[in-house]
Motif scaffolding. Structure first.
Motif, mmCIF file in Angstrom:
data_model
loop_
_atom_site.group_PDB
_atom_site.id
_atom_site.type_symbol
_atom_site.label_atom_id
_atom_site.label_comp_id
_atom_site.label_asym_id
_atom_site.label_seq_id
_atom_site.Cartn_x
_atom_site.Cartn_y
_atom_site.Cartn_z
ATOM 1 N N UNK B 35 8.034 40.059 23.181
ATOM 2 C CA UNK B 35 6.928 40.240 24.126
ATOM 3 C C UNK B 35 7.400 40.565 25.553
ATOM 4 N N UNK B 36 8.652 40.972 25.709
ATOM 5 C CA UNK B 36 9.152 41.191 27.074
ATOM 6 C C UNK B 36 9.157 42.658 27.503
ATOM 7 N N UNK B 37 8.539 43.515 26.727
ATOM 8 C CA UNK B 37 8.573 44.950 27.050
ATOM 9 C C UNK B 37 7.328 45.628 26.497
ATOM 10 N N UNK B 38 7.097 46.857 26.947
ATOM 11 C CA UNK B 38 6.033 47.657 26.325
ATOM 12 C C UNK B 38 6.662 48.936 25.788
ATOM 13 N N UNK B 39 5.871 49.981 25.602
ATOM 14 C CA UNK B 39 6.380 51.230 25.034
ATOM 15 C C UNK B 39 6.949 52.153 26.101
ATOM 16 N N UNK B 40 7.084 51.664 27.328
ATOM 17 C CA UNK B 40 7.480 52.538 28.433
ATOM 18 C C UNK B 40 8.963 52.407 28.745
ATOM 19 N N UNK B 41 9.399 53.141 29.743
ATOM 20 C CA UNK B 41 10.789 53.129 30.197
ATOM 21 C C UNK B 41 11.056 51.970 31.163
ATOM 22 N N UNK B 42 9.995 51.197 31.526
ATOM 23 C CA UNK B 42 10.184 50.132 32.507
ATOM 24 C C UNK B 42 11.053 49.009 31.947
ATOM 25 N N UNK B 43 11.878 48.429 32.813
ATOM 26 C CA UNK B 43 12.808 47.388 32.383
ATOM 27 C C UNK B 43 12.049 46.181 31.847
ATOM 28 N N UNK B 44 12.598 45.552 30.821
ATOM 29 C CA UNK B 44 11.928 44.401 30.201
ATOM 30 C C UNK B 44 11.919 43.210 31.162
ATOM 31 N N UNK B 45 10.946 42.343 30.987
ATOM 32 C CA UNK B 45 10.843 41.123 31.807
ATOM 33 C C UNK B 45 10.472 39.976 30.876
ATOM 34 N N UNK B 46 11.290 38.975 30.829
ATOM 35 C CA UNK B 46 11.017 37.852 29.931
ATOM 36 C C UNK B 46 9.858 37.005 30.442
ATOM 37 N N UNK B 47 8.841 36.772 29.605
ATOM 38 C CA UNK B 47 7.786 35.824 30.001
ATOM 39 C C UNK B 47 8.327 34.393 29.912
ATOM 40 N N UNK B 48 7.691 33.489 30.667
ATOM 41 C CA UNK B 48 8.094 32.082 30.620
ATOM 42 C C UNK B 48 7.730 31.467 29.272
ATOM 43 N N UNK B 49 6.654 31.979 28.685
ATOM 44 C CA UNK B 49 6.239 31.520 27.361
ATOM 45 C C UNK B 49 5.268 32.544 26.793
ATOM 46 N N UNK B 50 5.109 32.520 25.492
ATOM 47 C CA UNK B 50 4.094 33.348 24.833
ATOM 48 C C UNK B 50 3.064 32.398 24.228
ATOM 49 N N UNK B 51 1.798 32.587 24.619
ATOM 50 C CA UNK B 51 0.728 31.731 24.105
ATOM 51 C C UNK B 51 -0.134 32.585 23.188
ATOM 52 N N UNK B 52 -0.174 32.218 21.917
ATOM 53 C CA UNK B 52 -1.040 32.949 20.982
ATOM 54 C C UNK B 52 -2.401 32.282 20.931
ATOM 55 N N UNK B 53 -3.435 33.100 20.986
ATOM 56 C CA UNK B 53 -4.795 32.573 20.974
ATOM 57 C C UNK B 53 -5.552 33.117 19.773
ATOM 58 N N UNK B 54 -6.526 32.331 19.313
ATOM 59 C CA UNK B 54 -7.315 32.738 18.147
ATOM 60 C C UNK B 54 -8.782 32.890 18.468
ATOM 61 N N UNK B 55 -9.239 32.240 19.537
ATOM 62 C CA UNK B 55 -10.677 32.243 19.840
ATOM 63 C C UNK B 55 -10.901 32.425 21.339
ATOM 64 N N UNK B 56 -12.133 32.789 21.666
ATOM 65 C CA UNK B 56 -12.539 32.896 23.062
ATOM 66 C C UNK B 56 -12.387 31.548 23.761
ATOM 67 N N UNK B 57 -12.707 30.482 23.036
ATOM 68 C CA UNK B 57 -12.527 29.130 23.568
ATOM 69 C C UNK B 57 -11.075 28.884 23.964
ATOM 70 N N UNK B 58 -10.163 29.333 23.102
ATOM 71 C CA UNK B 58 -8.734 29.203 23.413
ATOM 72 C C UNK B 58 -8.411 29.911 24.731
#
Lengths: 480, 480
Positions: B35-58
């Motif tokens: 999750x630290x990059x996209x499809x572009x040429x921009x340099x990757x950046x590590x997130x502090x954490x990845x939070x997966x959500x399942x609902x709007x409430x989440x």
């Protein structure tokens, strides 16, 4: 109102500067009276003054001073709004854009043009005709581009071409403090930052004043034919439209005019042989770049009408096209003729126009329920529908002095809107919120969305001087 | 980063509550890397954490806590953005929407559907096929609805159906403080207050997070044919497209693929007899509700090609249609193959994609100037154009370790964008601003418009936690 006096004094002193040249300040009773109302049933409100502007510089100057003195500013061009949008609440001044009426540039090769806010769409259509291009939105005949941006209007051509949002490429806007911005360049596609064009479109003059609009133009269809079909019931006509929309057939227009409306229009036709049968009528325009394209739509239309429809009539001459379209065009103006006998007795009438829209599968249900509500409330109200878009208007002709009747009409308006909301529809398809639907907007979108609107308003117009009291109340639960 | 620690601790404590159930917190290196990059040429950046959500409430819970602790939140679904939109600046957390991938409702009779943000448009298209309906926007194959709203994307079908703005009826959005709003009901037309739908579309996750989108669907054309024609020059192909657009003929798609791009795609075709002639190619799709409608478009296309075009080829089978479309579909992926020999030597490449759009009459001028710039900068760059919209992409294949080459590519990107601005075009037709075009956005719209965007941002996200550092700098002149 000392702030108004200070504002006018300071503005007066600027009239001979380059930025002020062209501005006219008017406070004579005749001008005040001309600008104290719109086309709606809402009570008139006298502005403190009417300021006519000729240039963007003029508008910027007026706003800078109005902001300094916290004077409310109400934009006005044609005054053809139907929900009180141009009424001068809070002793504000009306800013008259009718002299900013230039077509600035026409880019035939780019299919766009640049116009000032006081340009009327019908004049623009005439002016563009030699180029073979046109601007699709077609609300009331008098409407000007500025107000059309304000309400995100549309009309009979939205079924194919969409509303103002889909047909304006870019705006120049004067903000509350006099700052001038542009929202976009002229490319037909852009993802350049927040979509400010569409933030201002539909904001009813509460966020900024449009001083120039770049409009997307379309090529006038080379071939087109109007066809009408009459139905025994409102329900059967609406069911036919639902089916046509679901089929994906690309009609240019798809309208319903109910039996009462036909009766009203007939009142204007002296020759009995030229009158229309007083039955609910679907009017379609089939159009494209070839006769084949038109024929295909005509066939789809006839097939959908099946054996229920009567009097299927196709216009074969321009004269006949005009005759058939007059049915739709004259509806608003002829509705009061249904109470002609009472007018003769000295009663005065105004028309309360409703404007709900629903997902297309609910069109039959809402039209049937609406007709029942109107009848039960003993109201005289033809119905016209931009049926292809699930949008329709009741033209409730009410006695201006009959408070009970007016209250019944307002109740029907609200009940109908609430029914539309239950069907996941909207209280306003194209006329906007203005003064008349503030309570309904909150029911439609909920407090959260309203709070976002309030925050955006506060961010762009911290003193609340741009068309105050329209669209929503500044604070939850506050009264006008 | 104590605020992150506090945030994660508090969130962890909520995971067993009804609102928190379904949330997953991930900090393992493999997830961070994903999750630290996209499809572009921009340099990757590590997130502090990845939070997966399942609902709007989440989502609402995460935002409430993130706002409390002022933790930046970066929305992520496919990560297919091309301007660094999903990169986790400021040690933020990535909010992973890929598990919110349900098609919630399909209203066949209303021609709309309701989906979650993690639904991919290509999966949605497959799922809807049996209904005869489809959702037109078609960006990169992996893209999901959430990100598509973020960038106001479009693709090859925008020529007929418009961009995301024109195809989304309503959104549910979680605001910075966790409040949930809906922007509209499901009617196809509405003038109910400020157009919040289109305020969020194109805001690249900086104003709110989409948790549900109501999409307008269209009927799949019953008849369609792909036709291509090849041209001796880029200029002559673009001139042909200009003419076709100006004629108003309603093609479904109108694309240009340049000679270099054809060469790249040919690299994937082993059979020499199946390779395409390496000439600039227009690819059109003609479609409608009858074969007549298709034929009319085909005839208009052939007539416009005149005697200049070569190899006019019409797909007569599904196989042939797929073969012709592969030209366009494979362009982005095959571009690097133009530097295959160098790859063999161990060099690594990435693709810098440009995205300008101009008014249609300037398409020839900008394409010719662009080709010259690219060649003079000694760059390897095929060009593909959504030509009907005046929008095109250079696919500049650069050596990841050649700083000089990357600088030359960025200069061409900027020079090309500035030329587009001179032609009253835009620096981004569909990919958005992200990190890569912040400086160009200001040149395009000016400080006034940027200040309006900043004020709206501040009003809706006072702590600046939603995707910070994207679209514009928070203060004029401030650096990331």
């Amino acid at each position: 109102m000392p702030k108004i006096t200070d504002f006018l004094t300071e503005l007066q002193a600027q009239l001979s500067t380059p930025q002020g040249r062209g501005i006219k300040i008017k406070q004579d009773p005749r001008t005040i009276k001309r600008f104290n109302h719109d086309n709606s049933y809402h009570a008139s409100r006298d502005p403190a003054a009417v300021i006519s502007v000729k240039t963007e510089d003029n508008v910027s100057l007026v706003m800078r001073l109005a902001n300094k003195h916290a004077v409310p500013v109400i934009p006005f061009a044609a005054g053809s709004s139907l929900e009180g949008q141009t009424l001068a609440l809070d002793h504000g001044i009306v800013l008259d854009f009718s002299d900013m009426d230039k077509v600035v540039e026409v880019h035939v090769d780019d299919l766009d043009c640049v116009v000032e806010p006081g340009v009327g769409w019908s004049e623009l259509r005439e002016e563009l005709k030699p180029t073979g291009l046109f601007f699709p939105p077609d609300p009331g005949a008098a409407a000007c581009i500025g107000g059309m941006c304000g309400t995100n209007c549309s009309g009979t051509l939205a079924f194919r071409y969409g509303t103002m949002k889909d047909n304006v490429l870019s705006l120049r806007v004067v903000l509350a403090d006099g700052t001038v911005i542009k929202t976009r360049n002229r490319a037909v596609k852009s993802s350049a930052g927040y979509d400010l064009t569409r933030l201002f479109i539909g904001s009813e003059g509460t966020l900024g004043l449009v001083t120039q609009a770049t409009l997307r133009l379309r090529r006038i269809p080379t071939h087109s034919t109007v066809i009408i079909a009459q139905f025994p019931t409102l329900a059967s006509s609406a069911a036919t439209v639902q089916h046509l929309v679901q089929s994906g057939c690309p009609f240019l227009r798809l309208e319903i005019i109910d039996d009462l409306c036909i009766k009203a229009v007939n009142n204007e036709i002296p020759d009995p042989s030229k009158k229309f049968a007083e039955l609910t009528t679907i009017m379609a325009e089939c159009a494209g770049t070839s006769q084949d394209a038109v024929n295909e739509q005509l066939e789809a239309f006839k097939a959908a009408c099946g054996t229920i429809a009567q009097n299927v009539t196709m216009a074969t001459t321009e004269q006949e096209t005009d005759r058939l379209w007059s049915l739709r065009k004259r509806a608003f103006f002829m509705a009061p003729s249904l109470r002609h006998a009472e007018s003769e007795q000295g009663k005065q009438f105004s028309t309360i126009v409703t404007d709900v829209a629903v997902p297309i599968s609910r069109l039959v249900d809402i039209l049937v329920a609406t007709r029942k509500m109107v009848d039960e409330a003993r109201l005289v109200s033809p119905i016209v529908a931009h049926a292809g878009d699930g949008n329709f208007h009741c033209l409730m002709v009410v006695d201006k002095n009959d408070k009970d009747e007016i209250e019944r009409a307002k109740k029907v308006r609200d009940d109908m809107a609430r029914l539309a909301l239950k069907m996941q529809g909207t209280c306003t398809g194209e006329h906007g919120v203005g003064l008349g639907k503030i309570h309904l907007l909150e029911e439609e979108l909920g407090e959260g969305a309203l709070e976002v609107m309030r925050r955006v308003k506060k961010a762009l117009d911290p003193k609340g001087i741009l068309n105050p009291g329209k669209v929503f109340l500044e604070k939850k639960g506050s009264k006008l």
